[in-house]
Design a protein around this motif. Sequence first.
Motif, PDB file in Angstrom:
ATOM      1  N   THR A  48       0.852  -1.188   0.000  1.00 54.94           N
ATOM      2  CA  THR A  48       0.000   0.000   0.000  1.00 54.94           C
ATOM      3  C   THR A  48       0.886   1.236   0.000  1.00 54.94           C
ATOM      4  OG1 THR A  48      -1.764  -1.118   1.210  1.00 54.94           O
ATOM      5  CG2 THR A  48      -1.760   1.297   1.252  1.00 54.94           C
ATOM      6  N   LEU A  49       0.639   2.114  -0.962  1.00 57.65           N
ATOM      7  CA  LEU A  49       1.295   3.417  -0.999  1.00 57.65           C
ATOM      8  C   LEU A  49       0.338   4.440  -0.398  1.00 57.65           C
ATOM      9  CD1 LEU A  49       3.393   5.537  -1.919  1.00 57.65           C
ATOM     10  CD2 LEU A  49       2.225   5.544  -4.145  1.00 57.65           C
ATOM     11  N   ARG A  50       0.801   5.169   0.609  1.00 60.16           N
ATOM     12  CA  ARG A  50      -0.032   6.173   1.272  1.00 60.16           C
ATOM     13  C   ARG A  50       0.644   7.530   1.125  1.00 60.16           C
ATOM     14  NH1 ARG A  50      -0.512   3.766   5.561  1.00 60.16           N
ATOM     15  NH2 ARG A  50      -2.665   3.010   5.356  1.00 60.16           N
ATOM     16  N   VAL A  51      -0.137   8.527   0.691  1.00 65.25           N
ATOM     17  CA  VAL A  51       0.340   9.904   0.565  1.00 65.25           C
ATOM     18  C   VAL A  51      -0.514  10.779   1.483  1.00 65.25           C
ATOM     19  CG1 VAL A  51       0.775  11.843  -0.980  1.00 65.25           C
ATOM     20  CG2 VAL A  51       1.009   9.491  -1.831  1.00 65.25           C
ATOM     21  N   VAL A  52       0.145  11.489   2.404  1.00 64.84           N
ATOM     22  CA  VAL A  52      -0.552  12.378   3.343  1.00 64.84           C
ATOM     23  C   VAL A  52      -0.026  13.792   3.127  1.00 64.84           C
ATOM     24  CG1 VAL A  52      -1.029  12.902   5.757  1.00 64.84           C
ATOM     25  CG2 VAL A  52      -0.823  10.513   5.014  1.00 64.84           C
ATOM     26  N   PHE A  53      -0.971  14.766   2.944  1.00 65.43           N
ATOM     27  CA  PHE A  53      -0.596  16.157   2.699  1.00 65.43           C
ATOM     28  C   PHE A  53      -0.714  16.960   3.991  1.00 65.43           C
ATOM     29  CE2 PHE A  53      -2.095  14.593  -1.423  1.00 65.43           C
ATOM     30  CZ  PHE A  53      -0.995  14.905  -2.216  1.00 65.43           C
ATOM     31  N   SER A  54       0.183  17.956   4.147  1.00 67.10           N
ATOM     32  CA  SER A  54       0.154  18.818   5.338  1.00 67.10           C
ATOM     33  C   SER A  54       0.663  20.199   4.970  1.00 67.10           C
ATOM     34  CB  SER A  54       1.011  18.217   6.456  1.00 67.10           C
ATOM     35  OG  SER A  54       2.356  18.093   6.030  1.00 67.10           O
ATOM     36  N   ASP A  55       0.373  21.165   5.955  1.00 69.37           N
ATOM     37  CA  ASP A  55       0.700  22.551   5.594  1.00 69.37           C
ATOM     38  C   ASP A  55       1.140  23.412   6.783  1.00 69.37           C
ATOM     39  OD1 ASP A  55       1.015  24.729   4.029  1.00 69.37           O
ATOM     40  OD2 ASP A  55      -1.089  25.259   3.963  1.00 69.37           O
ATOM     41  N   PRO A  56       1.722  23.016   7.876  1.00 68.45           N
ATOM     42  CA  PRO A  56       2.057  21.644   8.250  1.00 68.45           C
ATOM     43  C   PRO A  56       0.884  20.888   8.861  1.00 68.45           C
ATOM     44  CG  PRO A  56       2.829  23.131   9.917  1.00 68.45           C
ATOM     45  CD  PRO A  56       2.221  23.984   8.862  1.00 68.45           C
ATOM     46  N   GLU A  57      -0.222  21.592   9.097  1.00 70.14           N
ATOM     47  CA  GLU A  57      -1.407  20.896   9.558  1.00 70.14           C
ATOM     48  C   GLU A  57      -1.975  20.079   8.404  1.00 70.14           C
ATOM     49  OE1 GLU A  57      -2.374  20.911  12.654  1.00 70.14           O
ATOM     50  OE2 GLU A  57      -0.688  22.234  13.154  1.00 70.14           O
ATOM     51  N   PRO A  58      -2.786  19.070   8.711  1.00 70.75           N
ATOM     52  CA  PRO A  58      -3.409  18.313   7.624  1.00 70.75           C
ATOM     53  C   PRO A  58      -4.019  19.254   6.592  1.00 70.75           C
ATOM     54  CG  PRO A  58      -3.899  17.293   9.715  1.00 70.75           C
ATOM     55  CD  PRO A  58      -3.197  18.583  10.039  1.00 70.75           C
ATOM     56  N   LEU A  59      -3.778  18.921   5.353  1.00 80.01           N
ATOM     57  CA  LEU A  59      -4.111  19.844   4.276  1.00 80.01           C
ATOM     58  C   LEU A  59      -4.910  19.119   3.206  1.00 80.01           C
ATOM     59  CD1 LEU A  59      -3.623  22.626   2.845  1.00 80.01           C
ATOM     60  CD2 LEU A  59      -1.614  21.552   1.791  1.00 80.01           C
ATOM     61  N   THR A  60      -5.973  19.772   2.804  1.00 80.77           N
ATOM     62  CA  THR A  60      -6.788  19.211   1.732  1.00 80.77           C
ATOM     63  C   THR A  60      -6.157  19.537   0.383  1.00 80.77           C
ATOM     64  OG1 THR A  60      -8.810  19.404   3.017  1.00 80.77           O
ATOM     65  CG2 THR A  60      -9.047  19.244   0.625  1.00 80.77           C
ATOM     66  N   VAL A  61      -5.954  18.488  -0.424  1.00 78.79           N
ATOM     67  CA  VAL A  61      -5.493  18.675  -1.800  1.00 78.79           C
ATOM     68  C   VAL A  61      -6.478  17.933  -2.686  1.00 78.79           C
ATOM     69  CG1 VAL A  61      -3.658  18.239  -3.468  1.00 78.79           C
ATOM     70  CG2 VAL A  61      -3.077  18.894  -1.131  1.00 78.79           C
ATOM     71  N   SER A  62      -7.344  18.698  -3.271  1.00 77.70           N
ATOM     72  CA  SER A  62      -8.436  18.072  -4.013  1.00 77.70           C
ATOM     73  C   SER A  62      -8.084  17.785  -5.463  1.00 77.70           C
ATOM     74  CB  SER A  62      -9.681  18.968  -3.959  1.00 77.70           C
ATOM     75  OG  SER A  62      -9.383  20.242  -4.496  1.00 77.70           O
ATOM     76  N   ASN A  63      -7.003  18.412  -5.938  1.00 81.71           N
ATOM     77  CA  ASN A  63      -6.665  18.229  -7.354  1.00 81.71           C
ATOM     78  C   ASN A  63      -5.561  17.190  -7.557  1.00 81.71           C
ATOM     79  OD1 ASN A  63      -4.591  19.647  -6.228  1.00 81.71           O
ATOM     80  ND2 ASN A  63      -4.387  21.155  -7.890  1.00 81.71           N
ATOM     81  N   PHE A  64      -5.289  16.403  -6.496  1.00 87.16           N
ATOM     82  CA  PHE A  64      -4.237  15.390  -6.607  1.00 87.16           C
ATOM     83  C   PHE A  64      -4.689  14.270  -7.538  1.00 87.16           C
ATOM     84  CE2 PHE A  64      -2.336  11.392  -5.000  1.00 87.16           C
ATOM     85  CZ  PHE A  64      -1.024  11.666  -5.331  1.00 87.16           C
ATOM     86  N   HIS A  65      -3.719  13.749  -8.331  1.00 89.48           N
ATOM     87  CA  HIS A  65      -4.026  12.689  -9.286  1.00 89.48           C
ATOM     88  C   HIS A  65      -2.885  11.675  -9.285  1.00 89.48           C
ATOM     89  CE1 HIS A  65      -4.705  10.718 -13.224  1.00 89.48           C
ATOM     90  NE2 HIS A  65      -5.982  11.012 -12.994  1.00 89.48           N
ATOM     91  N   PHE A  66      -3.205  10.452  -9.608  1.00 91.20           N
ATOM     92  CA  PHE A  66      -2.210   9.384  -9.665  1.00 91.20           C
ATOM     93  C   PHE A  66      -1.015   9.766 -10.542  1.00 91.20           C
ATOM     94  CE2 PHE A  66      -0.811   5.735 -12.288  1.00 91.20           C
ATOM     95  CZ  PHE A  66      -0.157   5.001 -11.313  1.00 91.20           C
ATOM     96  N   ASP A  67      -1.274  10.510 -11.605  1.00 94.16           N
ATOM     97  CA  ASP A  67      -0.191  10.890 -12.514  1.00 94.16           C
ATOM     98  C   ASP A  67       0.813  11.822 -11.864  1.00 94.16           C
ATOM     99  OD1 ASP A  67      -1.300   9.363 -14.486  1.00 94.16           O
ATOM    100  OD2 ASP A  67      -2.335  11.029 -15.481  1.00 94.16           O
ATOM    101  N   ASN A  68       0.471  12.393 -10.695  1.00 95.28           N
ATOM    102  CA  ASN A  68       1.410  13.262  -9.994  1.00 95.28           C
ATOM    103  C   ASN A  68       2.570  12.480  -9.374  1.00 95.28           C
ATOM    104  OD1 ASN A  68      -1.489  14.970  -8.892  1.00 95.28           O
ATOM    105  ND2 ASN A  68      -0.108  15.702 -10.488  1.00 95.28           N
ATOM    106  N   ILE A  69       2.487  11.156  -9.342  1.00 97.34           N
ATOM    107  CA  ILE A  69       3.510  10.317  -8.714  1.00 97.34           C
ATOM    108  C   ILE A  69       4.367   9.676  -9.799  1.00 97.34           C
ATOM    109  CG2 ILE A  69       3.942   8.294  -7.266  1.00 97.34           C
ATOM    110  CD1 ILE A  69       1.325   8.811  -5.880  1.00 97.34           C
TER     111      ILE A  69
END
Length: 588
Positions: A48-69
């Motif tokens: 399992t690959l897990r990606v967690v975004f922060s800002d540094p608090e938890p951050l919503t990234v709604s435009n994330f896509h598999f192709d970004n990796i």
Amino acid sequence: QVGNPGTSVTTSNFEVETYRPQATLTITIAQGTEYDGKAALKPGDNGTLRVVFSDPEPLTVSNFHFDNITVTEFVNVSTMTSLDNITWEGIFTPVDNSTGNFTGSQSQSNSYSSNVKFSMDDDSFRDHKGNPGDDADSPSFVVDTKPPYVTKVTLNDGLLDLDDTLDGSAPFTNRCIPVHSNIKVTFDYIMQASSIIANGVNRTDCVGTIQVSSDNFSSCVEMPNDHANPTASANNTTFELDPVDNLSYDATYQIRVENGGDGVKDALGNAMTSQFNHSGGFRTSAFPSSSPTSGVFVAVGEYGTTFRSIDNGTSWDNGTCLFLNNTLRGVGFGNNTFLAAGDSGKIIRSTDNASSWSISASTSQYLDAFTFGSNTFNAVGTSGYTFNSFDNGSTWNSRRTPSSGSPYNYYRNIGAVSFGNNTFVAVGQSGKIVRSTDNGTSWSNVTSGYSPYPYGNNNLKGVSFGNNTFVAVGISGEIIRSTDYGSSWDNVTSTSPSRDLQGVSFGNNTFVAVGESGRIQRSTDNGTSWSNMTSNVLNDFREVTFGNNTFVAVGLEGRIVRSTDNGTSWNSVTSGTSNELYGVIFGE
């Protein structure tokens, strides 16, 4: 423009945000497979690959896509999904690289040694304010789905390795293998050492994952307890087996490596897909038979093998050997002692009529010939070096013949030596002739092997003594003779000037010379004139000797011929080998 003052104005509140959003990539392997502290994937595993975004608090990234990796070539990843646009997950599985067609960055080696990981580049994602994200990497991991296989079988005689790379060349075939040899098995890549198991001590049933047997695996060779897990080397790719006792004499051994769940496994636990059987196997040295009561002929040759006949050359024992690959080129006899040496500079010795041999000495020079006289052995070889022994070959003294003339001072190779009338005479490269009257302690040039060449500049390959006459033979059929103990020489007309002569011997008032393409010549007038004899052999002969009223000649492809009528007629006999024979001698 009457100077009325203005009123203050304040904008609405706004936020300045320049913090770049961060992504943390983690991986977990459902099956818990690891290698060297890293997560690892083998066939059937998934992660399992897990990606967690922060800002540094938890951050919503709604435009994330598999192709970004950026995904490593070794795995496939399912579409990334998220319930909260903060944590995204996807399942990854290994790409099947079992076909072995992957090279370069996707090779098996790179899977272990490179940083195999997932990554995200700068600006590959943005937060809701449009700030570009920082680059990020997952921990590195290993992928290996290729089953292991055997790439090489090696025999080691304590001096050097002999490899069979399984390419069909079969280097063990027609070769004598010393019984004290160890056995190595090499795999294509890193193995799980605990899966490499040999029979332990007092275990002759075939229970290991690597087995050695001489009876089609009805029983297997014992290994010491500390070698039940063979010694690993080369980053756990090569494993060495050291039998409890020597291997049996005159036996053909096979090697088997087990596959499947109970067989050998690589570092990630991949099993071989099929059982490995070393085709052809290898045959060990013949059993040292009891010492004969009468004279014995001994022949030596390629791969350090010795052969013996106790019936005047009519039949020959199977080959015995101490070495895997050190060709023996010369053999001598004196004081109930046989000596032989060759390419390695190692001298072997036998005091039981060539029943068994031991290493007597090691030199840095190739040695080509021996002779015995005045209780002294002399050996000759490359670069003008000679060695003499006064204790039947137990210890040796290094000597050197004079160099070959100013200004070059060449040290010519010496290829043959003989003894007569208290004089040692040696011959060699470019017509070089030297003699010694102090048992080989010092030598003087008769010819320098450099211009002028009083007897020609052909390489001299053999020399013998009889009836107060030295006779030397060489390239292009050259024959020369000396009746003053080697001090001066006469050229003799050869009956085969186009054929090289390699060896010469004396017996029953007859000189016999042998050489190229089965050429045999004889002289009954002390080397003054010569006649061609018929051998019915096309192979080159390398050496000839005399004993018990019998001449015996040996040569290429294991050819042996004998004559009991002073070299007039010759009969071929079976040697038991197809390898080259370079030397032969008779011992009383």
